[in-house]
Scaffold this active site. Structure first.
Site, PDB file in Angstrom:
ATOM      1  N   LYS A 127      21.879  36.527  38.198  1.00 17.88           N
ATOM      2  CA  LYS A 127      22.739  36.466  37.136  1.00 17.88           C
ATOM      3  C   LYS A 127      22.275  36.759  35.653  1.00 17.88           C
ATOM      4  O   LYS A 127      21.176  36.594  35.246  1.00 17.88           O
ATOM      5  CB  LYS A 127      23.783  35.214  37.164  1.00 17.88           C
ATOM      6  CG  LYS A 127      24.496  35.097  38.383  1.00 17.88           C
ATOM      7  CD  LYS A 127      25.394  36.169  38.684  1.00 17.88           C
ATOM      8  CE  LYS A 127      26.354  35.836  39.910  1.00 17.88           C
ATOM      9  NZ  LYS A 127      25.766  35.566  41.334  1.00 17.88           N
TER      10      LYS A 127
HETATM   11  C1  LIG Z   1      31.859  37.021  42.323  1.00 13.54           C
HETATM   12  C2  LIG Z   1      31.418  35.826  42.732  1.00 13.54           C
HETATM   13  N1  LIG Z   1      32.111  34.817  42.869  1.00 13.54           N
HETATM   14  C3  LIG Z   1      31.401  33.684  43.424  1.00 13.54           C
HETATM   15  C4  LIG Z   1      29.907  33.630  43.429  1.00 13.54           C
HETATM   16  C5  LIG Z   1      29.249  32.487  44.026  1.00 13.54           C
HETATM   17  O1  LIG Z   1      28.450  31.907  43.012  1.00 13.54           O
HETATM   18  P1  LIG Z   1      27.071  30.894  43.458  1.00 13.54           P
HETATM   19  O2  LIG Z   1      26.422  31.755  44.308  1.00 13.54           O
HETATM   20  O3  LIG Z   1      26.604  30.321  42.275  1.00 13.54           O
HETATM   21  O4  LIG Z   1      27.881  29.584  44.199  1.00 13.54           O
HETATM   22  C6  LIG Z   1      29.140  34.819  43.174  1.00 13.54           C
HETATM   23  C7  LIG Z   1      27.700  34.504  43.118  1.00 13.54           C
HETATM   24  O5  LIG Z   1      27.181  35.306  43.717  1.00 13.54           O
HETATM   25  C8  LIG Z   1      29.703  35.899  42.947  1.00 13.54           C
HETATM   26  O6  LIG Z   1      29.177  36.986  42.425  1.00 13.54           O
END
Ligand SMILES: Cc1ncc(COP(=O)(O)O)c(C=O)c1O
Length: 375
Positions: free
Chosen positions: A185
């Site tokens: 990210k």
């Molecule tokens: C659009 C979107 N939503 C939710 C997430 C979930 O985040 P995390 O991987 O930190 O749980 C991500 C991460 O990859 C994402 O790209």
């Protein structure tokens, strides 16, 4: 920035971490307070300030943040949540966590965000929230979703640095908005996330539910509601604080790499590029995703790129066509044609802040060869 030799293997993504992060982590280790310590509110405060949001809660992941945000707006068993099928699976999964049904609606072919008209058509009397996703860092049209008078939870996991046409940062409109800090990210804490919101009571609930349902003034083993362990550690928050310090540079570098890509790939016939900023929207660059020209098989292109030493990834697959969603909700091909077409042709190319012009050109040259369009 140190120049990297252009023959080096190109990774798909790579975080930028330096001495500042190392020293910040050392400080936490030496303090002995690795969790529930002062770096958590410090990171929350700095993150909210950076965005212009009223408040923020640090959580263990973007998924955890989305889950708590949905609970905080009152989504429960049997409800429907209108959302995008073109997203990372977590944005739909969190609805299922609460036994609500994710109701998908098709996407806009240009921005790839949830189409407000399609979303409006999907709203029923069982809809209790809308969950638009700022996909690939491009701002979703939040005012169009707010018109229904229902709570809006924004998935901003990919959208740090994005700005709406009225100059408000994505995540600072007041709706609960969720950012993710996985290592690919714009800002990373390894794993982690933040929920921003306007409402003080909502922050209190989220802070409690991330910490096993404990109220701030309660004894250590007293809990007045059901909660989770969705805490973010002080170690992670210290990394986040150091990353915030360098965020302007990271975002500018991502924008530079994206511009270089768009220049290098602009001449390839039939190749779909990320939409340029329009109407005052500003993208917070997260990934560089192209759509292979019609008539080419995306997976063949991926394999051929790999033979040229270039990693790439199908990104994103349509959520409704994933096995779990087909089997649980009976979804089939043809329901969301724009999403399915985009998902079948999408390919994420290597993309990270320290990517050199030479590396971008190597990727572009390989893609041109693979598509049979080398000069
Ligand atoms: C659009 C979107 N939503 C939710 C997430 C979930 O985040 P995390 O991987 O930190 O749980 C991500 C991460 O990859 C994402 O790209």
């Amino acid at each position: 920035m140190a120049a990297r030799p252009d023959t080096e293997e190109i990774p798909l993504a790579r975080p930028v971490l330096g001495e500042e992060e190392e020293l910040a982590v050392l400080d936490v280790l030496r303090s002995g307070q690795l969790s529930l310590g002062p770096r958590v509110p410090a990171f929350e405060h700095a993150f909210a300030q950076r965005l212009g949001a009223a408040r923020a809660s640090a959580v263990s992941s973007g998924t955890a943040g989305l889950h708590l945000a949905l609970r905080a707006v009152g989504v429960r068993d049997g409800d429907e949540v209108v959302t995008s099928p073109f997203s990372f699976v977590a944005s739909a999964n969190v609805c299922v966590f609460e036994r609500a049904r994710p109701v998908f609606a098709d996407i806009d072919p240009v921005t790839l965000n949830l189409d407000p008209d399609a979303a409006a058509a999907a709203v029923t009397d069982r809809t209790t929230a809308l969950l638009p996703v700022h996909i690939f860092g491009y701002p979703a049209d939040i005012p169009a979703f707010e018109r229904h008078g229902l709570p809006v939870v924004e998935d901003a996991c990919e959208a740090l640095g994005a700005v709406h046409p009225d100059g408000v940062a994505v995540g600072a409109r007041g709706n609960p908005a969720v950012f993710g800090f996985y290592a690919n990210k714009q800002l990373t804490t390894g794993e982690g996330g933040v929920v921003t919101m306007a409402d003080a009571a909502m922050k209190e609930r989220i802070d409690s539910e991330r910490n096993q349902g404990r109220a701030p003034d309660m004894g250590w083993l007293d809990h007045d509601r059901l909660g989770f362990n969705y805490r973010l550690s002080d170690v992670a928050c210290a990394i986040g604080l150091a990353q915030l310090e360098r965020l302007d540079g990271l975002l500018a570098d991502r924008a530079r790499v994206a511009a270089r890509y768009s220049e290098a790939l602009g001449g390839l016939e039939g190749l779909g590029l990320p939409c340029p900023d329009a109407g005052g929207n500003v993208r917070g660059w997260f990934v560089y995703v192209v759509q292979v020209p019609r008539g080419h098989d995306r997976d063949d292109v991926l394999r051929a790129l790999r033979e040229h030493g270039i990693p790439s990834k199908p990104y994103m697959p349509a959520i409704h066509l994933m096995t779990y969603y087909r089997e649980t909700f009976g979804h089939r091909e043809g329901e969301f044609p724009v999403c399915e077409d985009v998902a079948a042709r999408s390919l994420a190319l290597p993309f990270f802040p320290e990517m050199t012009d030479g590396q971008v050109e190597r990727v572009a040259a390989a893609l041109a060869r693979v598509l049979g369009q080398a000069p």
